[in-house]
Motif scaffolding. Structure first.
Motif, PDB file in Angstrom:
ATOM      1  N   TYR A 101      -4.050   8.747 -11.705  1.00  0.00           N
ATOM      2  CA  TYR A 101      -5.443   8.519 -11.060  1.00  0.00           C
ATOM      3  C   TYR A 101      -5.786   7.276 -11.253  1.00  0.00           C
ATOM      4  O   TYR A 101      -6.536   6.802 -10.003  1.00  0.00           O
ATOM      5  CB  TYR A 101      -6.320   9.549 -12.173  1.00  0.00           C
ATOM      6  N   LEU A 102      -5.723   6.294 -12.091  1.00  0.00           N
ATOM      7  CA  LEU A 102      -6.265   5.049 -12.146  1.00  0.00           C
ATOM      8  C   LEU A 102      -5.598   4.312 -11.105  1.00  0.00           C
ATOM      9  O   LEU A 102      -6.317   3.265 -10.451  1.00  0.00           O
ATOM     10  CB  LEU A 102      -5.832   4.107 -13.446  1.00  0.00           C
ATOM     11  N   THR A 103      -4.286   4.661 -10.793  1.00  0.00           N
ATOM     12  CA  THR A 103      -3.635   3.728  -9.673  1.00  0.00           C
ATOM     13  C   THR A 103      -4.468   4.075  -8.207  1.00  0.00           C
ATOM     14  O   THR A 103      -4.528   3.022  -7.257  1.00  0.00           O
ATOM     15  CB  THR A 103      -2.252   4.446  -9.215  1.00  0.00           C
ATOM     16  N   LEU A 104      -5.145   5.350  -8.034  1.00  0.00           N
ATOM     17  CA  LEU A 104      -5.811   5.442  -6.803  1.00  0.00           C
ATOM     18  C   LEU A 104      -7.075   4.186  -6.696  1.00  0.00           C
ATOM     19  O   LEU A 104      -7.258   3.877  -5.495  1.00  0.00           O
ATOM     20  CB  LEU A 104      -6.830   6.666  -7.057  1.00  0.00           C
ATOM     21  N   ALA A 105      -7.593   3.671  -7.744  1.00  0.00           N
ATOM     22  CA  ALA A 105      -8.452   2.538  -7.832  1.00  0.00           C
ATOM     23  C   ALA A 105      -7.502   1.106  -7.007  1.00  0.00           C
ATOM     24  O   ALA A 105      -8.331   0.455  -6.182  1.00  0.00           O
ATOM     25  CB  ALA A 105      -9.040   1.953  -8.759  1.00  0.00           C
ATOM     26  N   ILE A 106      -6.533   1.112  -7.602  1.00  0.00           N
ATOM     27  CA  ILE A 106      -5.872  -0.136  -6.846  1.00  0.00           C
ATOM     28  C   ILE A 106      -5.437   0.019  -5.497  1.00  0.00           C
ATOM     29  O   ILE A 106      -5.739  -0.633  -4.539  1.00  0.00           O
ATOM     30  CB  ILE A 106      -4.552  -0.131  -7.404  1.00  0.00           C
ATOM     31  N   LEU A 107      -5.269   1.643  -5.168  1.00  0.00           N
ATOM     32  CA  LEU A 107      -4.965   1.686  -3.524  1.00  0.00           C
ATOM     33  C   LEU A 107      -6.271   1.587  -2.805  1.00  0.00           C
ATOM     34  O   LEU A 107      -6.240   0.990  -1.754  1.00  0.00           O
ATOM     35  CB  LEU A 107      -4.593   3.200  -3.622  1.00  0.00           C
ATOM     36  N   SER A 108      -7.466   1.858  -3.408  1.00  0.00           N
ATOM     37  CA  SER A 108      -8.687   1.864  -2.705  1.00  0.00           C
ATOM     38  C   SER A 108      -8.770   0.473  -2.410  1.00  0.00           C
ATOM     39  O   SER A 108      -9.337   0.058  -1.315  1.00  0.00           O
ATOM     40  CB  SER A 108      -9.797   2.425  -3.333  1.00  0.00           C
ATOM     41  N   VAL A 121       0.811  -1.261   0.070  1.00  0.00           N
ATOM     42  CA  VAL A 121       0.019  -0.086   0.038  1.00  0.00           C
ATOM     43  C   VAL A 121       0.844   1.292  -0.041  1.00  0.00           C
ATOM     44  O   VAL A 121       0.727   2.065  -0.736  1.00  0.00           O
ATOM     45  CB  VAL A 121      -0.821  -0.016   1.215  1.00  0.00           C
ATOM     46  N   ASN A 122       1.944   1.358   0.847  1.00  0.00           N
ATOM     47  CA  ASN A 122       2.736   2.691   0.965  1.00  0.00           C
ATOM     48  C   ASN A 122       3.364   2.597  -0.537  1.00  0.00           C
ATOM     49  O   ASN A 122       3.491   3.929  -0.892  1.00  0.00           O
ATOM     50  CB  ASN A 122       3.544   2.499   1.995  1.00  0.00           C
ATOM     51  N   VAL A 123       4.064   1.813  -0.943  1.00  0.00           N
ATOM     52  CA  VAL A 123       4.642   1.820  -2.224  1.00  0.00           C
ATOM     53  C   VAL A 123       3.692   2.276  -3.406  1.00  0.00           C
ATOM     54  O   VAL A 123       4.020   3.236  -3.986  1.00  0.00           O
ATOM     55  CB  VAL A 123       5.024   0.335  -2.710  1.00  0.00           C
ATOM     56  N   VAL A 124       2.468   1.667  -3.447  1.00  0.00           N
ATOM     57  CA  VAL A 124       1.708   2.126  -4.478  1.00  0.00           C
ATOM     58  C   VAL A 124       1.023   3.850  -4.091  1.00  0.00           C
ATOM     59  O   VAL A 124       0.928   4.522  -5.065  1.00  0.00           O
ATOM     60  CB  VAL A 124       0.223   1.199  -4.476  1.00  0.00           C
ATOM     61  N   TRP A 125       0.936   4.229  -2.964  1.00  0.00           N
ATOM     62  CA  TRP A 125       0.490   5.452  -2.392  1.00  0.00           C
ATOM     63  C   TRP A 125       1.506   6.353  -2.955  1.00  0.00           C
ATOM     64  O   TRP A 125       1.140   7.333  -3.790  1.00  0.00           O
ATOM     65  CB  TRP A 125       0.503   5.721  -0.926  1.00  0.00           C
ATOM     66  N   VAL A 126       2.760   6.219  -2.640  1.00  0.00           N
ATOM     67  CA  VAL A 126       4.043   6.994  -3.379  1.00  0.00           C
ATOM     68  C   VAL A 126       3.922   7.213  -4.800  1.00  0.00           C
ATOM     69  O   VAL A 126       4.089   8.205  -5.389  1.00  0.00           O
ATOM     70  CB  VAL A 126       5.410   6.582  -2.735  1.00  0.00           C
ATOM     71  N   MET A 127       3.848   5.867  -5.314  1.00  0.00           N
ATOM     72  CA  MET A 127       3.943   5.764  -6.904  1.00  0.00           C
ATOM     73  C   MET A 127       2.690   6.579  -7.627  1.00  0.00           C
ATOM     74  O   MET A 127       2.674   7.554  -8.429  1.00  0.00           O
ATOM     75  CB  MET A 127       3.712   4.524  -7.507  1.00  0.00           C
ATOM     76  N   ALA A 128       1.504   6.671  -6.993  1.00  0.00           N
ATOM     77  CA  ALA A 128       0.408   7.320  -7.366  1.00  0.00           C
ATOM     78  C   ALA A 128       0.507   8.887  -7.238  1.00  0.00           C
ATOM     79  O   ALA A 128       0.331   9.563  -8.338  1.00  0.00           O
ATOM     80  CB  ALA A 128      -0.916   6.799  -6.562  1.00  0.00           C
ATOM     81  N   GLY A 129       0.955   9.339  -6.126  1.00  0.00           N
ATOM     82  CA  GLY A 129       1.129  10.760  -5.858  1.00  0.00           C
ATOM     83  C   GLY A 129       2.404  11.183  -6.895  1.00  0.00           C
ATOM     84  O   GLY A 129       2.028  12.324  -7.659  1.00  0.00           O
ATOM     85  N   ALA A 130       3.386  10.522  -7.051  1.00  0.00           N
ATOM     86  CA  ALA A 130       4.418  10.990  -7.909  1.00  0.00           C
ATOM     87  C   ALA A 130       3.865  10.938  -9.316  1.00  0.00           C
ATOM     88  O   ALA A 130       4.504  11.722 -10.249  1.00  0.00           O
ATOM     89  CB  ALA A 130       5.769   9.973  -7.847  1.00  0.00           C
ATOM     90  N   THR A 131       3.183  10.019  -9.756  1.00  0.00           N
ATOM     91  CA  THR A 131       2.892   9.648 -11.071  1.00  0.00           C
ATOM     92  C   THR A 131       1.824  11.001 -11.322  1.00  0.00           C
ATOM     93  O   THR A 131       1.949  11.406 -12.439  1.00  0.00           O
ATOM     94  CB  THR A 131       1.940   8.536 -11.281  1.00  0.00           C
TER      95      THR A 131
END
Length: 472
Positions: free
Chosen positions: A302-309, A264-274
């Protein structure tokens, strides 16, 4: 499965067209085949059939994404007639269809081996198509760069799959999910050494798919490849590859939803940076094609937000956003290809005064830009709304604030295209067609149909979003 069978038959038919001399009927046959593939997916609705010992699962999730993919390629083919007008019609069309088959495999896999096979079937034809302008140095560079980055991505993906197999002894996602869903029987609980394999496998697969989705920090290939490839191939990559990648992303991480502490933390950082890097870098581009490349990176964020959710709304949000983004992307790249054919360049200056020269093209481009920017009532607005709502329901307030900031930055560069088109300043670039530039009558019938369909779909999806969201 009928969808794949029909597409395979169409791909083989395309290969035989030159031998049996029915090339002039090939594009209509392919379009009919794509409609047949969509019809087969509709026919299989609610059947949830497994094939090849559960390696492929055609549930409603797979069928809906297959329909979106086939529909997008249908529009793409109609808008790309100039790309298929040379002597390589059969080669290019068969490569595109086989790449589509790979995308359908990716959205319907339930076994990690099938995911890898689908990624390769999707990617290898695209390497060739990216370099299809053999005498163009930028096209050759794009093909080589795409191939090398694709090889790295496949390596990471394969290594991740191998580590997960070492942990669970299976490639089957349903079996792995059984091991990870509480209550886990003590004999099935991973040991400490297996946890290392499991964590490593998840992270390596995350890296592999992020390469395909062009998410930061694995995005650096995208701008050069998008710019160097033929514009029609860029449209294919920006729509089909991204839709398939995120459908696969979501299906895979649904399996690992209970291991949020690993990813989760990895994807969170990736989403924000992307989101931030894609939008901020797009602001500084002078080429509209390169601006759209960085824009596509931000949309991956933006699409990564759905993975995070990872909640009940994630699948519907990804499906709706993919559909709306694909429609707007096809519309934008169709106009871009026309401008490129007339000017030989796609800088912002190339769009100057377009509304006066051809109001229809300017209007179609405006709808595409507004939808990508997320302006209501167009589909792009509700796509972002569902993604942000999904993230908020899972408690990710800060990443939603970053996404809203990114959207505001995006409004600047999308509106820059619109303002340039409706400005009265003449373009400093001379059109290859002389003063009588781009009259409506000279736009091909296929292009007109595609632009009208993309305009209507952007409005219809925006006015009736529940029609798509409730399907999944």
């Amino acid at each position: 499965m009928k969808t794949i069978e029909i597409l395979s038959a169409v791909g083989v038919l395309a290969l035989l067209a030159e031998i049996f001399r029915f090339k002039k009927f090939l594009l209509p046959l392919i379009l009919i085949g794509l409609l047949g593939a969509i019809g087969a997916a509709v026919y299989d609705w609610n059947t949830n059939i497994h094939y090849y010992h559960n390696m492929l699962t055609f549930d409603n999730y797979a069928l809906l994404f297959s329909i979106v993919l086939c529909g997008t390629v249908f529009l793409w083919l109609l808008s790309s007639q100039s790309f298929f007008s040379d002597e390589h019609l059969t080669d290019k069309s068969s490569l595109a269809i086989f790449s589509l088959i790979g995308a359908v495999l990716i959205v319907s896999y339930s076994n990690m081996v099938m995911l890898f096979i689908g990624v390769e079937i999707l990617s290898i034809p695209l390497y060739v198509l990216a370099g299809s302008k053999k005498n163009n140095l930028a096209s050759n560079e794009a093909a080589l760069k795409y191939f090398l980055m694709g090889a790295f991505a496949s390596g990471f993906l394969l290594f991740g799959i191998a580590l997960l197999y070492g942990c669970f002894g299976t490639f089957d996602l349903h079996t792995i999910q059984t091991y990870l869903t509480p209550p886990v029987p003590s004999q099935a609980r991973p040991s400490d050494s297996q946890w290392i394999l499991l964590s490593g496998g998840i992270l390596f697969m995350l890296i592999g798919i992020s390469f395909k989705a062009s998410a930061v920090p694995f995005h650096f290939w995208a701008p050069d490849v998008y710019e160097g490839s033929p514009t029609q191939v860029t449209a294919f990559m920006a729509s089909i590859v991204k839709t398939a990648a995120f459908a696969a992303f979501l299906r895979l991480f649904l399996c690992f939803a209970n291991l949020g502490n690993v990813w989760v933390n990895v994807v969170w950082v990736m989403a924000g940076a992307t989101i931030l890097l894609g939008n901020i870098t797009a602001v500084y581009q002078s080429s509209v094609k390169r601006m759209l490349a960085y824009s596509s990176i931000s949309h991956a964020g933006y699409l990564t937000l759905a993975i995070l959710s990872m909640n009940n709304f994630s699948a519907g949000a990804v499906l709706y956003y993919s559909a709306s983004y694909s429609v707007a992307t096809i519309g934008a790249f169709t106009v871009l290809a026309i401008i490129e054919n007339n000017f030989g360049a796609v800088t912002f200056d190339s769009f100057s005064g377009l509304a006066k020269k051809n109001p229809f093209l300017a209007f179609a481009m405006t709808i595409a830009m507004l939808s990508l920017a997320g302006i209501p009532p167009l589909a792009g607005f509700f796509g972002k709304y569902y993604l942000f709502s999904s993230a908020l329901q899972s408690g990710y307030l800060w990443i939603v604030l970053i996404a809203v900031l990114g959207s505001l930055i995006g409004v600047y560069y999308y509106f820059r295209v619109i303002i340039t088109m409706y400005s009265t300043a003449p373009s400093s670039i001379s059109p290859e067609g002389g003063e009588n530039l781009l009259p409506f009558g000279e736009v091909g019938w296929g292009t007109k149909i595609v632009l009208i369909i993309t305009i209507l779909l952007s409005l219809a999806l925006g006015l009736f979003p529940d029609l798509v969201i409730r399907l999944i």
